[in-house]
Structures are given as structure tokens and as C-alpha cells.
Design an enzyme around this catalytic site. Structure first.
Site, mmCIF file in Angstrom:
data_model
loop_
_atom_site.group_PDB
_atom_site.id
_atom_site.type_symbol
_atom_site.label_atom_id
_atom_site.label_comp_id
_atom_site.label_asym_id
_atom_site.label_seq_id
_atom_site.Cartn_x
_atom_site.Cartn_y
_atom_site.Cartn_z
ATOM 1 N N CYS A 65 -56.006 -3.870 125.764
ATOM 2 C CA CYS A 65 -55.883 -4.267 124.363
ATOM 3 C C CYS A 65 -54.717 -3.470 123.779
ATOM 4 O O CYS A 65 -53.932 -2.896 124.541
ATOM 5 C CB CYS A 65 -57.189 -4.098 123.594
ATOM 6 N N GLY A 66 -54.598 -3.423 122.468
ATOM 7 C CA GLY A 66 -53.454 -2.727 121.892
ATOM 8 C C GLY A 66 -53.456 -1.247 122.241
ATOM 9 O O GLY A 66 -52.467 -0.700 122.728
ATOM 10 N N ILE A 69 -58.578 1.438 123.314
ATOM 11 C CA ILE A 69 -59.765 2.103 122.761
ATOM 12 C C ILE A 69 -60.923 1.119 122.577
ATOM 13 O O ILE A 69 -62.051 1.379 123.004
ATOM 14 C CB ILE A 69 -59.424 2.789 121.421
ATOM 15 N N HIS A 98 -62.454 12.240 139.651
ATOM 16 C CA HIS A 98 -63.560 12.942 138.990
ATOM 17 C C HIS A 98 -64.641 12.007 138.464
ATOM 18 O O HIS A 98 -65.813 12.376 138.448
ATOM 19 C CB HIS A 98 -63.040 13.755 137.794
ATOM 20 N N ARG A 132 -69.209 17.951 143.450
ATOM 21 C CA ARG A 132 -69.715 18.385 142.139
ATOM 22 C C ARG A 132 -69.592 17.278 141.090
ATOM 23 O O ARG A 132 -70.358 17.231 140.132
ATOM 24 C CB ARG A 132 -68.977 19.635 141.668
HETATM 25 C C1 RB5 Z 1 -55.706 -5.718 117.826
HETATM 26 O O1 RB5 Z 1 -54.880 -5.712 116.708
HETATM 27 C C2 RB5 Z 1 -56.132 -4.307 118.158
HETATM 28 O O2 RB5 Z 1 -57.018 -3.819 117.195
HETATM 29 C C3 RB5 Z 1 -56.782 -4.268 119.532
HETATM 30 O O3 RB5 Z 1 -55.873 -4.748 120.467
HETATM 31 C C4 RB5 Z 1 -57.205 -2.906 120.060
HETATM 32 O O4 RB5 Z 1 -56.201 -1.960 119.931
HETATM 33 C C5 RB5 Z 1 -58.522 -2.426 119.615
HETATM 34 O O5 RB5 Z 1 -58.980 -1.335 119.990
#
Ligand code: RB5
Length: 145
Positions: A65-66, A69, A98, A132
Site C-alpha cells: 500500500c502507500g 502500515i 528472527h 531462541r
Molecule cells: C491510501 O491513500 C493510503 O492510505 C494507503 O495506501 C496506505 O498507506 C494505508 O496504510
């Protein structure tokens, strides 16, 4: 190795490049979308790939994605998925050694294409170290019951 891949609109161009790389390597790729740069909602595609990993339909997944996250938040909701957001060669290596990462998350607005493809190569080639680290992965399972 069978790999599921997915992205939102922000990750679509990089997802296509990654798909080419995986195909060139002779890997079987299942593309869960999206299929163009029209605006979409990343959880739908993140869930599709994470579910394929969780259900053992594929051994690994890659999500873009962008930032990477949102995809990592979604993917780690699925039992058995160890989704790792990687930004550089060190994190791509450690994610495998890990964390026994089975799902790689990348940020298309964070990485340039060449680095992103290099991280995919590293993540595919690096073995899990066990030892571990397995104790710690077992703890995640136990503590999240
Ligand atoms: C899209 O604009 C953006 O929010 C998405 O790609 C991403 O980064 C979300 O975490």
C-alpha cells in the site's frame, strides 16, 4: 513456492513489478488485486492475501500500500500470519531470520522500486534462524490465546 500478492491503488504499480519478478523466478503467483489505480480500500486486499496465508493456500504473501502500515495492521489480524513491514535490507533480513515472516508488507510511497524489489529478493532468499527466536514466536501464540 506459491505466493499470494495484493495491493491497493497506491501500491498497484509496484505490485505489478513484484509480480513480474516472482514470475521470472518461476514462482506461482496468485494476484488478489487490485487491478488498476482506481481508488480502493486496502483492508479488502490485505484480508484476501492474509486469509490465503492463514488458510495455507499459499506459503507466503506480499502486500503493498502507500506506507505498508495499513496492510500490516490488517494482515496481522489473521491467525498464523506474521506480517512484517520492511524498509531496508536489514529489516527484510531480520524479518525472516528472527520473525519467520510469512507475509511481507511494503510501502510504495516509502521505497523506490529498485530497493523494493531488492527487499523482495532478500525476503525470499533468507532462511529462518529458529533457536531462541522460536521460543519468542511460541510466546506470541501462547500470549495471544
Ligand atoms: C491510501 O491513500 C493510503 O492510505 C494507503 O495506501 C496506505 O498507506 C494505508 O496504510
Amino acid at each position: 513456492m506459491k505466493i499470494a500478492i495484493g495491493s491497493d491503488h497506491a501500491g498497484f504499480p509496484l505490485k505489478e513489478k513484484i509480480k513480474d519478478l516472482l514470475t521470472q523466478k518461476g514462482l506461482e503467483v496468485i494476484d488478489k488485486g487490485c487491478y488498476n489505480t482506481d481508488s480502493v480500500h486496502y483492508p479488502e486486499f490485505g484480508a484476501a492475501v492474509a486469509k490465503a496465508v492463514a488458510d495455507c493456500q499459499v506459503s507466503r504473501g506480499i502486500l503493498v500500500c502507500g506506507t505498508g502500515i495499513g496492510m500490516s495492521i490488517v494482515a496481522n489480524r489473521f491467525h498464523g500470519v506474521r506480517a512484517t513491514l520492511c524498509h531496508n535490507e536489514f529489516t527484510a533480513t531480520a524479518a525472516r531470520e528472527h520473525n519467520d515472516s510469512n507475509l511481507l508488507c511494503l510501502g510504495a510511497r516509502v521505497l523506490d522500486e529498485a530497493l523494493a524489489l531488492k527487499l523482495v529478493e532478500i525476503w525470499l532468499a533468507t532462511e529462518y534462524a529458529g533457536g531462541r527466536h522460536q521460543t519468542r514466536l511460541d510466546l506470541i501464540e501462547e500470549l495471544s490465546k
